[in-house]
Write a protein that holds these residues in place. Structure first.
Motif, PDB file in Angstrom:
ATOM      1  N   GLU A   5     -17.207  -6.682  18.693  1.00 15.06           N
ATOM      2  CA  GLU A   5     -17.222  -8.128  18.979  1.00 15.06           C
ATOM      3  C   GLU A   5     -18.595  -8.507  19.494  1.00 15.06           C
ATOM      4  N   LEU A   6     -18.961  -9.766  19.319  1.00 15.04           N
ATOM      5  CA  LEU A   6     -20.241 -10.226  19.836  1.00 15.04           C
ATOM      6  C   LEU A   6     -20.063 -10.586  21.309  1.00 15.04           C
ATOM      7  N   PRO A   7     -21.128 -10.459  22.094  1.00 15.88           N
ATOM      8  CA  PRO A   7     -21.021 -10.824  23.520  1.00 15.88           C
ATOM      9  C   PRO A   7     -20.531 -12.265  23.673  1.00 15.88           C
ATOM     10  N   HIS A   8     -19.797 -12.515  24.746  1.00 17.22           N
ATOM     11  CA  HIS A   8     -19.308 -13.883  24.992  1.00 17.22           C
ATOM     12  C   HIS A   8     -20.477 -14.852  25.072  1.00 17.22           C
ATOM     13  N   GLN A   9     -20.242 -16.105  24.747  1.00 17.42           N
ATOM     14  CA  GLN A   9     -21.257 -17.160  24.796  1.00 17.42           C
ATOM     15  C   GLN A   9     -22.471 -16.858  23.926  1.00 17.42           C
TER      16      GLN A   9
ATOM     17  N   ARG B 165     -25.698 -21.150  14.304  1.00 14.25           N
ATOM     18  CA  ARG B 165     -25.465 -22.281  13.404  1.00 14.25           C
ATOM     19  C   ARG B 165     -26.532 -22.393  12.327  1.00 14.25           C
TER      20      ARG B 165
ATOM     21  N   ASP C 269     -29.154 -29.033  26.932  1.00 13.96           N
ATOM     22  CA  ASP C 269     -27.850 -28.687  26.359  1.00 13.96           C
ATOM     23  C   ASP C 269     -27.822 -27.272  25.803  1.00 13.96           C
TER      24      ASP C 269
ATOM     25  N   VAL D 219     -26.688 -23.227  25.543  1.00 17.28           N
ATOM     26  CA  VAL D 219     -25.525 -22.366  25.733  1.00 17.28           C
ATOM     27  C   VAL D 219     -25.967 -20.989  26.235  1.00 17.28           C
TER      28      VAL D 219
ATOM     29  N   VAL E  57     -24.443 -20.331  29.743  1.00 21.13           N
ATOM     30  CA  VAL E  57     -24.116 -21.613  30.359  1.00 21.13           C
ATOM     31  C   VAL E  57     -23.013 -21.480  31.403  1.00 21.13           C
ATOM     32  N   ASP E  58     -22.090 -20.510  31.234  1.00 19.13           N
ATOM     33  CA  ASP E  58     -21.007 -20.399  32.222  1.00 19.13           C
ATOM     34  C   ASP E  58     -21.555 -20.026  33.590  1.00 19.13           C
TER      35      ASP E  58
ATOM     36  N   VAL F 152     -23.205 -23.185  34.993  1.00 22.11           N
ATOM     37  CA  VAL F 152     -22.218 -24.129  35.516  1.00 22.11           C
ATOM     38  C   VAL F 152     -21.822 -23.719  36.934  1.00 22.11           C
TER      39      VAL F 152
ATOM     40  N   LEU G 129     -24.816 -27.115  11.102  1.00 18.15           N
ATOM     41  CA  LEU G 129     -23.546 -27.223  11.807  1.00 18.15           C
ATOM     42  C   LEU G 129     -23.738 -28.127  13.020  1.00 18.15           C
TER      43      LEU G 129
ATOM     44  N   ARG H 297     -18.095 -16.022  16.751  1.00 15.53           N
ATOM     45  CA  ARG H 297     -18.324 -14.610  17.064  1.00 15.53           C
ATOM     46  C   ARG H 297     -17.247 -13.701  16.462  1.00 15.53           C
TER      47      ARG H 297
ATOM     48  N   VAL I  61     -18.076 -10.955  12.890  1.00 16.90           N
ATOM     49  CA  VAL I  61     -17.798  -9.517  12.899  1.00 16.90           C
ATOM     50  C   VAL I  61     -16.623  -9.167  11.985  1.00 16.90           C
TER      51      VAL I  61
END
Lengths: 466, 466
Positions: free
Chosen positions: A182-186, A206, A245, A247, A264-265, A268, B183, B206, B210
């Motif tokens: 899986e790709l890293p979150h965010q 994108r 803006d 991420v 971004v998390d 925040v 996008l 993501r 994958v």
């Protein structure tokens, strides 16, 4: 057809909380052992369906004994994630309740950057034990994250990076990505490095997804990248994320080599902490408090500001004490003086809040202080004449002395002008001295307008009325 | 090798601002027309290299005349985006300076959801003209966005959606995406709909990247989705984004049909506005002020809170007035009474801030008010005895009367207990009545502790000292 959860708003969350509380009560009521165990099992099931952040929220909202009961039920599975989500105050109570081996197990689930966040709160023994199990690269990451001070970007970055070279085609990148579990979150962009590991661009997903597979990364990638250095302040990064803006964004060293990324998390959370500490400081609280903390802890948290407040109140009291003779002659002064002080404090807080915010957002240069001071002075003169006039009239009517009303008018106008002056001066000076202009600004301005207000009013009264 | 920008932090931004200010000054100094025009051209070039958000920042930091000079230079290109970025107060000044046809041109650049944000500030004529140019789908979106009240999710959602069906392979999705020019911004997931346009899942990019291209979307998509309804409050959505680390989320109607999406950049703005209005309200400011607003505008913004403050100060003054006889007999009372009132206000603000925040975050149920009240009472009794004791000793030493010190001790403890009680009671009541517990909480508690403090202290003194 699978079911989609429709809503996950505050309402829903407080339902979960109410349900947990109901089960805990039920548990307390059941005398019979088997029945109580049943309820606990139901509670456990209920908790298992929740996101770690939701469990953290529920733990925050429960008094200590109930909190530990719930914690017992959940800690074996997601304890690491939950510990990361709860506030510092609550985290302390949870960690205290855990055995060292439980803590080691919890810490093992975490990424190195998360471990670094938690390390300060864990017993040293636990940190060493977990560190011993890391491989060399991870240990280096952990040490690097621990080496940056709190509030710096280095302390917040993570190391889950997807890196590629610029001289490959998008097709190759797509195939490369498919090899990940899986790709890293965010992940919204992939980092493009040259042979020296220097960042030369980013490939937003994108752009990758709409690109012709034959195209080279170098043609598709963006080369204008907002990047950060680990020594920079986290609050500046949060402002940049807000402004552009973002991420995710790369963190690079002086020569431009990629060393981590911000998401971004995390930003925040930084924004939330910044604004929290602003509000808490304004109210005279040192830090976020566990709502159900023991009385002693709360006393400690609130102690320092109360002490400062008491000192400034004492000074104001001595100012009045110096005019006791005047008050003795005209007792109406005692009744009227809090009005002069109060409106000065309110108006001064308005000014200082404006200036502190403008300084914090970088929208005000020290050179403009002069210009803003004139403006604030204008506002205060208008307010002083209007409100001072109104209260002056009332004082005249109440006590039957025109001169008392005039002194009231003059004192209110002068104290508002003092408030405007100090409201611009205090934060500008603090900024110039390299201090945080927000810290204690409210206390300082109130001290000025209280003592100043009493002095101006009683002084004028002594001069003109007695 | 292309160059990557290394840093875009606050420092850099204030350099740009300083540069713009230098150019403006230079422009003012040049008498000769040609030279002045040259400087303006340099200014224009400088501005062209900046992000709209950065230009917005610079506009905010400039006094009105300089602001309009800069605005003249940039407005032809990115005016729509810049208007979206500036604060309400500054936006007003910019729109005022524009001709209707310029406004129409600016509004044309915007997406429907952005247009909806701006519509309230634009002259009605301009909105109609732009609306006339939209196609039917866009007009429907605009009307839908305008139909939701400010602060609701519906007013913040956008309509740039990528939608797919569940019964296609990932390969097909990848090919479909390649047909886009780009996008939508902040796209981290694609929405999966069934034949009735009902949301049945989301496909995170993501996961897509994958996944095996042969796999069907239905196998890869996530079916546990945090989704929102347009009538819900934006602040709840912002909390959910924060809690679950979301980048984008679907907005659905009652039957689950997809109607829009929320993105994290909008949510960050909501969080910022929430915390801003909290701080501004605490300081007695109605809304964000243009730093360089004319004096009259500032007076208007600050008027209402000053008036309320004045009323409560007047009540406190009348409480003192009722005890003028006592003060006449023992003038020390006048000097000591502000200490009692002040520490009550400070402590009450600490309590009410805690409670208001806990209510806002949903971490406190009204049913817990009783429990928290007992805790706050405990804190206030300890603080009262400690600080009241200290000040009592000082009062005894200063005025040589033990009984005065004891009255001081008793009054401070009682006023702190009053502060704790009102600090829990006021926000709980407000919440129960369906009001915002934050609004005016600071003014209300200070009113209680001022009048209450004067009453308790002067009352006790009258009973025991005279």
């Amino acid at each position: 057809m699978t079911v989609v959860e429709k809503k996950q708003t505050a309402e829903r969350l407080s339902e979960s909380l109410a349900e947990v509380q109901r089960l805990i009560e039920l548990h307390h009521e059941r005398d019979e052992r088997a029945a109580a165990a049943n309820v606990l099992q139901e509670l456990e099931q209920r908790l298992q369906s929740l996101h770690p952040a939701d469990i953290a929220y529920i733990l925050e909202a429960l008094p200590l004994d109930e909190r530990l009961l719930v914690w017992e039920r959940v800690k074996s599975q997601q304890d690491g994630d939950i510990l990361l989500e709860v506030s510092d105050a609550v985290r302390e109570t949870l960690i205290e309740s855990m055995e060292p081996d439980e803590l080691v197990a919890a810490a093992r689930q975490l990424d190195t950057d998360e471990l670094a966040d938690l390390a300060g709160d864990l017993p040293r023994q636990v940190v060493y034990e977990v560190m011993g199990e890391l491989d060399e690269a991870e240990r280096e990451q952990l040490q690097s994250a621990l080496s940056y001070p709190e509030g710096s970007i280095g302390a917040l970055m993570d190391f889950e990076l997807v890196k590629i070279r610029a001289d490959v085609s998008c097709e190759v990148v797509l195939r490369y990505l498919r090899r990940f579990d899986e790709l890293p979150h965010q992940t919204d962009k992939i980092f493009v490095l040259d042979a020296q590991e220097v960042l030369c661009g980013v490939l937003p997903l994108r752009s990758l997804l709409v690109a012709d597979p034959e195209q080279m990364v170098s043609e598709v990638m963006a080369t204008e990248v907002v990047s950060f250095q680990p020594e920079d302040e986290a609050r500046d990064a949060a402002l940049a994320f807000e402004r552009y803006d973002l991420v995710s964004a790369p963190v690079v060293d002086e020569r431009g080599a990629l060393i981590g990324r911000l998401t971004v998390d995390e930003m925040v959370d930084v924004m939330r902490e910044e604004s929290d500490s602003e509000v808490l400081n304004l109210a005279g609280l040192k830090e976020e408090e566990d709502l159900f903390a023991p009385v002693v802890d709360s006393v400690k948290n609130r102690w320092s500001w109360l002490a400062i407040n008491l000192c400034t109140a004492f000074v104001a009291s001595r100012v009045i004490g110096a005019f006791e003779h005047s008050i003795n002659q005209l007792v109406a002064l005692a009744a009227l003086m809090p009005i002069v002080a109060g409106i000065g404090g309110n108006s001064g807080n308005q000014t200082i809040t404006m200036i502190v915010r403008a300084l914090a957002m970088g929208q005000m240069q020290i050179g403009q202080a002069w210009r803003l001071w004139r403006k604030e002075l204008g506002v205060s003169i208008i307010n002083g004449l209007v409100w001072g006039g109104a209260i002056g009239l009332i004082a005249w009517a109440l006590y039957g002395r025109l001169s008392l009303g005039l002194v009231m008018l003059a004192a209110m106008t002068l104290n508002l002008m003092l408030a405007a002056t100090m409201g611009v001066l205090i934060p500008s000076l603090m900024q110039k001295l390299g201090r945080d202009p927000a810290l204690g600004s409210s206390v300082l301005i109130t001290a000025c307008t209280d003592s100043g207000g009493f002095f101006i009013f009683l002084g004028l009264a002594t001069l003109f009325l007695l």
